[in-house]
Design a protein around this motif. Sequence first.
Motif, PDB file in Angstrom:
ATOM      1  N   UNK A   1      -8.935  -0.874  11.194  1.00 41.79           N
ATOM      2  CA  UNK A   1      -9.118  -1.211   9.827  1.00 41.79           C
ATOM      3  C   UNK A   1      -9.887  -2.429   9.470  1.00 41.79           C
ATOM      4  N   UNK A   2      -9.790  -2.684   8.049  1.00 43.04           N
ATOM      5  CA  UNK A   2     -10.453  -3.964   7.506  1.00 43.04           C
ATOM      6  C   UNK A   2      -9.760  -5.497   7.738  1.00 43.04           C
TER       7      UNK A   2
ATOM      8  N   UNK B   1      -8.026   1.824   6.399  1.00 47.58           N
ATOM      9  CA  UNK B   1      -7.106   0.977   5.845  1.00 47.58           C
ATOM     10  C   UNK B   1      -6.529   1.554   4.657  1.00 47.58           C
ATOM     11  N   UNK B   2      -7.363   2.292   3.797  1.00 52.69           N
ATOM     12  CA  UNK B   2      -6.693   3.123   2.632  1.00 52.69           C
ATOM     13  C   UNK B   2      -5.654   3.755   3.086  1.00 52.69           C
ATOM     14  N   UNK B   3      -6.053   4.757   4.168  1.00 51.93           N
ATOM     15  CA  UNK B   3      -5.174   5.893   4.606  1.00 51.93           C
ATOM     16  C   UNK B   3      -3.818   5.281   5.043  1.00 51.93           C
ATOM     17  N   UNK B   4      -4.016   4.176   5.711  1.00 53.62           N
ATOM     18  CA  UNK B   4      -2.873   3.555   6.184  1.00 53.62           C
ATOM     19  C   UNK B   4      -1.787   3.062   4.957  1.00 53.62           C
ATOM     20  N   UNK B   5      -2.670   2.287   4.218  1.00 56.03           N
ATOM     21  CA  UNK B   5      -1.883   1.727   3.178  1.00 56.03           C
ATOM     22  C   UNK B   5      -1.224   2.700   2.248  1.00 56.03           C
TER      23      UNK B   5
ATOM     24  N   UNK C   1     -15.311  -8.647   2.839  1.00 59.69           N
ATOM     25  CA  UNK C   1     -13.874  -8.452   3.207  1.00 59.69           C
ATOM     26  C   UNK C   1     -13.130  -9.130   2.128  1.00 59.69           C
ATOM     27  N   UNK C   2     -13.328 -10.371   2.115  1.00 61.51           N
ATOM     28  CA  UNK C   2     -12.490 -11.223   1.072  1.00 61.51           C
ATOM     29  C   UNK C   2     -12.612 -10.377  -0.447  1.00 61.51           C
TER      30      UNK C   2
ATOM     31  N   UNK D   1     -18.395  -1.664   6.736  1.00 62.60           N
ATOM     32  CA  UNK D   1     -17.139  -1.794   5.991  1.00 62.60           C
ATOM     33  C   UNK D   1     -16.454  -0.218   5.532  1.00 62.60           C
ATOM     34  N   UNK D   2     -17.425   0.855   5.445  1.00 60.90           N
ATOM     35  CA  UNK D   2     -16.974   2.037   4.848  1.00 60.90           C
ATOM     36  C   UNK D   2     -15.919   2.671   5.760  1.00 60.90           C
ATOM     37  N   UNK D   3     -15.988   2.851   6.801  1.00 61.65           N
ATOM     38  CA  UNK D   3     -14.963   3.589   7.767  1.00 61.65           C
ATOM     39  C   UNK D   3     -13.669   2.888   8.035  1.00 61.65           C
TER      40      UNK D   3
END
Lengths: 318, 546
Positions: free
Chosen positions: A269-270, A102-106, A289-290, A95-97
């Motif tokens: 991403x996630x 995802x956080x970068x994009x968001x 993920x959920x 999950x980490x990468x």
Amino acid sequence: MNAGLARLVARRIGTTLCSLVFVVVAIFFMTAALPGDVADMLLGQNATPAAAQALRHSLHLDQPLWLRFVHWCAGMLHGDPGTSLLTGRPVGEMLAPRLYNSLLLAGATTMVSVPLALLLGLACATWRDTYFDRVMTVLTLGIVSVPAFLIATVAVFVFAVQFRIVPALSDIRSIHSVGQFFLTFTMPVSTLASITMAQMIRMIRACMIDVFSAPYIEMAVLKGVPPIRIVLYHALPNAIGPVANAIALSLSSLLGGVVVIETIFNYPGLAQLMVDSVMLRDVPIIQSCALLFCLTYLFLTTLADIVALASVPKGRGA
Amino acid sequence: MRVGRVMSAGRPAKGCRFLMRRCRADASTTGGPGRRQVLRLAAAGLAAAALPTRASRAQTVSGETPRRGGHLNFAGLAASTADTLDPARFALATDYIRGHMFYDGLVTLDADMTPRPALAERIESDDLRTWHITLRRGVAFHDGAALNAADVVYSLARHKDPATASQQRAVAQEMAEIKATGPLEVQVTLNGPNVDFPSMLGLVGFCIVRDGTADFSRENGTGPFICTEFSPGVRTSGRRNPDYWGGPAPWLDSVDMIGISDDMSRHNALLSGDVDIIASVNPRLVRMLRGRGFGLLESPVGTYTDLAIRLDQGPGRMQDFVTGMKYLFNREQVRDSVFMGFARLGNDQPIAPENRYFAADLPQRVFDPDRARFHLRKSGVMESGVPVLCSPAALASVDIAVVLQYAAQQIGMDLPIRRMPADGYWTEYWMKTPMGFGNTNPRPSLDMTFALNFASTAPWNESRWHDPRFDQLLLDARRQRDEPARRRIYHDMQVMIHEGAGICLPAFTTSLDAFSPRVRGLRPSQAGQLMGYDFLSHVWLADGAA
């Protein structure tokens, strides 16, 4: 006042935790209700009953459902989300990468969309029913009603294929400078931002128009307060609550709801991981993920509520 | 597309030899000089078969020598967390490509499906049941260890262990005993004689890993590339293996492989130059790609999408229903409107026209609405309507179902289409309904096609067709050393499937892959898409470092 706020926040977090538990249980049993399991998916067309049974045994999938759920919960309480049924690797490691991506994009999308949406939403509300407002309304409605994949695909075709300004795929490894960062993120961020902004602008505009119709604004106008001052000092503080909620709602889907964008730009991403894992019935990953999506959503809405509570102008009790 | 299987056999290229010497009458038993040599060292390089389909524009300028160097980006069809480096779990085309990148098999299959020596120098047998494999000397794994017999024994035997969850388990059951008889000698004993055993070893799932490997998060093969990054669902990268035994190949310095499932995005990535080769081109976009100067590789692979009618339940129990459905297929329309011409007509049997054993004299079954109506009316299910199951999981089956439904309407029959999601189709619906679509990829030999899909005991006998005579012929062919005699047997078997099985097979798919003009060396192969999934060790870049 502060004690009251603290109590409110505590209660809010309490309900949040309840929803979290509900979601985790629901997701686990919904996944279990899907046809087939990871053994079937791994074996595919080769899933003879004997082979599937053998694999199930080696993955402990032959244990009863409730027992597996208890195991997973116990693991989570110790901070261990378990290992992927499919790859055998720790869930955290997988999950980490993806979470980082995802956080970068968001994050990038938030930086672009929130200030712009605030500005445009305010402008629309202030100059209601002018040409500017009408054009914006048509634009936002248009963007909201066109599916994301179409916007993204057309954008790629125009800017990456025809003009070759930006790459068609967002390869995060190719970023070695600020310029490359912009090149890589321009397409997915602008596509995502246009979609989230469209929703935000519409909601912010509605909130502000609501506030503008309040009697105290009328009073301020009658007193001869300049328009700019009315917007910034009289209207905005009263609109912060609903506006913060509107923003939180739009942003909350940026982590899990962007699977289309991730697919088109081949951005790992996630959301993509979640879809993959559902297809493959990799329950530990689906659960984690959920949980993450849920936490994000709850965090944002809770934050918005706290902001709303804290922003209530003094002297008018919450 | 789910690639559960591999490859069809090839039609004879000029002078295609099945590599068997005449048996000497005085052949001693095991191990003597009279041992029949089934595999011989072939001339280096692949003999490109002259194929009857439209010549592909693989730009091999005759006499052009490959250039070394450069980096290639490839986009396949699928990438998910199911991506694997474990040969036993290879299930998709992208897995096969990854397998060929990092590992080697004992044999490779060339463009016309003839097995050629790879890690095995020789594969020999006297009785076609006990096979002696002699390994190539001086082959090293990427970790430096020398290849020996124990590695081969481990790599083959692990497929039989149910805990391995091997995709090749059904095939591997054929091997009764696998043992090392020397440092570079392996002896495999089969359940029964099988002349096609060497082809079977050409399955990429049977590539060779190091003895005792249990952790497949990293690769350790002998193949042309060494893995530099493996992120399931994201990317596979490799750099050239400088000590590759099969040198001077590969030509590329490094390779990146990603998967883009969205059709349009994959094509856009090629058009914008982000990737150099894409797999699985949409036939509707061929003209645009050609117009922009991109090359197209057309490979006549034996992949087929078929309608399977179960003969043991529902309307399929009536011979008339099955016959009627076979006449209801407008094969030309399927070829031209579903596959845009990138297909060859099928004749309700699984052997493609390019195959050297193809029964060419079997009359082509044609679209005949009147005969279809006659038979279907006789079977009495004209009005009740039998649902037909299709899914995006089975390549093009949704479109083929629509063509079929239209033909049914013309003769006044109701044929409801039930479109199932790709997710779970193979496990939940395929082979479990009275009438549904399947998709099968070609296999290295006819024997495997028949044994796995049509014999009474076949695990994937889609129509539940049982014919003792067919089973007997299968065994006869395996024992048959005489090529013309085997040809006759295979011919009869095709006729039997064409007549008896509940399989409607309208077309064989032509694999379409596209590449940028800087890519050289791609050639069509019958062994599967992109040179039998092995293109990375053959292609070079026109602008590679000289």
